[in-house]
Design a protein around this motif. Sequence first.
Motif, PDB file in Angstrom:
ATOM      1  N   TRP A  35      -9.997  -1.301  -7.716  1.00 19.57           N
ATOM      2  CA  TRP A  35     -11.439  -1.440  -7.853  1.00 19.57           C
ATOM      3  C   TRP A  35     -11.941  -2.664  -7.095  1.00 19.57           C
ATOM      4  O   TRP A  35     -12.942  -2.598  -6.369  1.00 19.57           O
ATOM      5  CB  TRP A  35     -11.791  -1.553  -9.334  1.00 19.57           C
ATOM      6  N   ARG A  36     -11.214  -3.750  -7.222  1.00 14.59           N
ATOM      7  CA  ARG A  36     -11.627  -4.969  -6.540  1.00 14.59           C
ATOM      8  C   ARG A  36     -11.352  -4.927  -5.046  1.00 14.59           C
ATOM      9  O   ARG A  36     -11.919  -5.704  -4.288  1.00 14.59           O
ATOM     10  CB  ARG A  36     -10.953  -6.176  -7.185  1.00 14.59           C
ATOM     11  N   ALA A  37     -10.500  -4.040  -4.621  1.00 20.21           N
ATOM     12  CA  ALA A  37     -10.266  -3.833  -3.194  1.00 20.21           C
ATOM     13  C   ALA A  37     -11.308  -2.894  -2.588  1.00 20.21           C
ATOM     14  O   ALA A  37     -11.205  -2.533  -1.412  1.00 20.21           O
ATOM     15  CB  ALA A  37      -8.870  -3.278  -2.970  1.00 20.21           C
ATOM     16  N   GLN A  38     -12.286  -2.481  -3.409  1.00 20.27           N
ATOM     17  CA  GLN A  38     -13.394  -1.629  -2.966  1.00 20.27           C
ATOM     18  C   GLN A  38     -12.917  -0.263  -2.460  1.00 20.27           C
ATOM     19  O   GLN A  38     -13.474   0.302  -1.514  1.00 20.27           O
ATOM     20  CB  GLN A  38     -14.196  -2.329  -1.858  1.00 20.27           C
ATOM     21  N   ARG A  39     -11.868   0.267  -3.088  1.00 27.39           N
ATOM     22  CA  ARG A  39     -11.422   1.619  -2.736  1.00 27.39           C
ATOM     23  C   ARG A  39     -12.421   2.637  -3.281  1.00 27.39           C
ATOM     24  O   ARG A  39     -13.098   2.379  -4.282  1.00 27.39           O
ATOM     25  CB  ARG A  39     -10.035   1.891  -3.311  1.00 27.39           C
ATOM     26  N   ASN A  40     -12.474   3.826  -2.638  1.00 27.52           N
ATOM     27  CA  ASN A  40     -13.379   4.851  -3.139  1.00 27.52           C
ATOM     28  C   ASN A  40     -12.814   5.454  -4.418  1.00 27.52           C
ATOM     29  O   ASN A  40     -11.607   5.350  -4.707  1.00 27.52           O
ATOM     30  CB  ASN A  40     -13.631   5.928  -2.075  1.00 27.52           C
ATOM     31  N   ASP A  71      -9.719   7.803  -4.179  1.00 31.45           N
ATOM     32  CA  ASP A  71      -8.461   7.113  -3.907  1.00 31.45           C
ATOM     33  C   ASP A  71      -7.947   6.406  -5.156  1.00 31.45           C
ATOM     34  O   ASP A  71      -6.750   6.418  -5.447  1.00 31.45           O
ATOM     35  CB  ASP A  71      -8.672   6.110  -2.768  1.00 31.45           C
ATOM     36  N   ILE A  72      -8.868   5.786  -5.882  1.00 30.83           N
ATOM     37  CA  ILE A  72      -8.464   5.113  -7.127  1.00 30.83           C
ATOM     38  C   ILE A  72      -7.866   6.122  -8.108  1.00 30.83           C
ATOM     39  O   ILE A  72      -6.813   5.880  -8.717  1.00 30.83           O
ATOM     40  CB  ILE A  72      -9.665   4.394  -7.763  1.00 30.83           C
ATOM     41  N   GLN A 113       0.828  -1.208   0.000  1.00 32.61           N
ATOM     42  CA  GLN A 113       0.000   0.000   0.000  1.00 32.61           C
ATOM     43  C   GLN A 113       0.868   1.267   0.000  1.00 32.61           C
ATOM     44  O   GLN A 113       0.581   2.234   0.707  1.00 32.61           O
ATOM     45  CB  GLN A 113      -0.927   0.000   1.221  1.00 32.61           C
ATOM     46  N   SER A 114       1.940   1.246  -0.774  1.00 32.46           N
ATOM     47  CA  SER A 114       2.889   2.354  -0.787  1.00 32.46           C
ATOM     48  C   SER A 114       2.715   3.213  -2.027  1.00 32.46           C
ATOM     49  O   SER A 114       2.894   2.738  -3.151  1.00 32.46           O
ATOM     50  CB  SER A 114       4.326   1.813  -0.738  1.00 32.46           C
ATOM     51  N   ARG A 115       2.372   4.490  -1.813  1.00 30.07           N
ATOM     52  CA  ARG A 115       2.254   5.398  -2.952  1.00 30.07           C
ATOM     53  C   ARG A 115       3.621   5.742  -3.531  1.00 30.07           C
ATOM     54  O   ARG A 115       3.744   6.012  -4.729  1.00 30.07           O
ATOM     55  CB  ARG A 115       1.515   6.662  -2.525  1.00 30.07           C
ATOM     56  N   THR A 116       4.632   5.743  -2.689  1.00 28.27           N
ATOM     57  CA  THR A 116       5.989   6.005  -3.188  1.00 28.27           C
ATOM     58  C   THR A 116       6.425   4.926  -4.165  1.00 28.27           C
ATOM     59  O   THR A 116       6.987   5.212  -5.232  1.00 28.27           O
ATOM     60  CB  THR A 116       6.987   6.075  -2.015  1.00 28.27           C
ATOM     61  N   LEU A 117       6.149   3.678  -3.813  1.00 33.06           N
ATOM     62  CA  LEU A 117       6.500   2.586  -4.717  1.00 33.06           C
ATOM     63  C   LEU A 117       5.649   2.613  -5.979  1.00 33.06           C
ATOM     64  O   LEU A 117       6.108   2.208  -7.055  1.00 33.06           O
ATOM     65  CB  LEU A 117       6.353   1.239  -4.006  1.00 33.06           C
ATOM     66  N   ILE A 135      -0.848   9.197  -9.522  1.00 28.53           N
ATOM     67  CA  ILE A 135       0.541   9.057  -9.032  1.00 28.53           C
ATOM     68  C   ILE A 135       1.330   8.141  -9.963  1.00 28.53           C
ATOM     69  O   ILE A 135       2.480   8.435 -10.339  1.00 28.53           O
ATOM     70  CB  ILE A 135       0.546   8.518  -7.588  1.00 28.53           C
ATOM     71  N   PHE A 136       0.717   7.032 -10.343  1.00 28.18           N
ATOM     72  CA  PHE A 136       1.391   6.099 -11.251  1.00 28.18           C
ATOM     73  C   PHE A 136       1.713   6.756 -12.591  1.00 28.18           C
ATOM     74  O   PHE A 136       2.842   6.674 -13.097  1.00 28.18           O
ATOM     75  CB  PHE A 136       0.527   4.858 -11.473  1.00 28.18           C
TER      76      PHE A 136
END
Length: 618
Positions: free
Chosen positions: A282-287, A290-291, A244-248, A297-298
Amino acid sequence: MPVVGRGINCNVSGLGKSGEAGETKEGEPDEGDSAKRVRADAYCDHNRDNHHKHSPCHPKKAKLPLATPLNRPNSVASRPHHVNLKQARHPNSLRVTVWLLLGATLILVLAARIRLLGLPLERDEGEYAFTGQLLLHGIPPYQLAYSMKFPGTSVAYALLMSIFGDSITAIHVGLILINLVTAGLLLFLGRNILGELGGPAAAAAYCVLSLMPYVLGLAAHATHFVVMFAVAGTLLLSRSLDRQSRTLIFASGSLFGFALLMKQPGLFFVLFGSVYLFSRDWRAQRNARDIFVRNLIFLSGASAPFLVSCLALWKAGVFEKFWFWTIKYAGHYGSQVSIAEGFRLFAGHFWGALGTAWPIWSLAAIGAIVCVVKPALRPRASFLITFAFFSALSVCPGFYFRPHYFILLLPAVSLLAGMAVIGAFETFQKGAHKFRIAILLPFALCLAWPLWSEADFFFGRPLDEANRMVNGTNPFPESIKIGEYLRAQSSPTDTIAVLGSEPQIYFYAQRHSATGFIYTYGLMEPQPYARQMQQEMIREIETVRPKFLILVVASKSWLVGPDSDQTIFRWADAYCDANYEEVGLINISDQGTDYYFSSRPANVTPTAEHILIYRRKA
């Protein structure tokens, strides 16, 4: 008496076919035809007709698969797609056997690559080597060498040459390093997706597939660099999602961005990374917010290498040239082949790209079916098939389907081959231990067959014969002697100009180019910039007045079509006659090459394909 007239005009109408001058067989694509021309250069059809002796060149259920229908959080589709290695252990003997198989494959592949280190550079390699050489001298890309490719591979060449040296061997040692790094990354990615046995199996398959002459695996093409960064980006992205790292996530995007910087088809791997990230979130049910933020970021990471390169090129004063060649002209180049002709080219080139490695490709096809059909393996299918889909798209731009383009598909093929091995283990998991080990025998045979079939090429033939098997009569070994002659007969401040698409001559000669047109294919194409390019090349040569002018009279160096503008040939006749004298003739034929430097006997005349060297008159 000037020879240019005889050298060009008598043959110019026949420079459109990658075989004998002036002939186009009925039923075959006319490479001189404006709608169907597919270059037979280092973009690699030069190997199609004569390049080779055969033909032209139970783990835990996975989480978060890629392209399956949406499911509720408690469904299989929302669980991890990785294999839990601590709980998916196999008997030690089975694991050791797989690793021994990988080790044996590596030894054979490395032995073949090392023996063939001295193969002469072909055109793409020559382009990257020359541009890398200029970079090491502080000269930016697109200043003395125009190219429709992004500059990443040239920068990579410069880095490799700064470490290993400025030679053919050094470049191919660099390729070995790139190949080993890619295989290692694929091993770790395979372990994540397929388990502890699938990783080594995928790495072994890749080592063999990427060696094959049918995909020009021994040449350091940009596609090798693209897949290295694409596999690295995929591996890091999967790790970043677990942590769950945004840096990575940003770092993985940057790796995909470097894949794009190596060559434009890397864009499809960037798209894969974005789809992969979206699907997992999406499958992790994030809002939705956040998605969106995580994908942004990517994509920011993926854009960073390109934007930094644009800034550097702008600062160096060559951004306008860069934009013209890589965007404007490249766009026209990629639209020359129709979809119908593209299907025809694919049908012809795909089977050639398989070559004697067809057992591994067949294994990959089985793996694709197995991972969909077997319920225990189905959670991994979405990742594998989606990765293969985007990899296949990366082969398609322009619909040229040249042999080395298929290198972009090899990591996906290797993973699917590994899946076939895992599917066999899953099928016979309750069988006797010795029987399960025996399952590896068919896989070992699939790896061994291409190496055994090509043993004469990999381990038997001398370098000159091995080169002829791959590259036919393309003037690649001749370029080495021409470069040595030019280097001996000129000073480091002298310039040279090559009329033809042989950029490797500049690299060997270690002399600056009098013109940025290191390829002349664009001058012959039915595209709106052709006349402008010819006039610009003429103007650059007349302004710089190079000491030596090298005229390449070879079909694969020009690909003249019936609709090609031939102004530059008429200019070359008059310009060489008035300002230069002949000091070298290289006659090239199927029987061999004859060199006449300084002077040639009166009874010797140029063959159908030859190279003339001119020195400026005192």
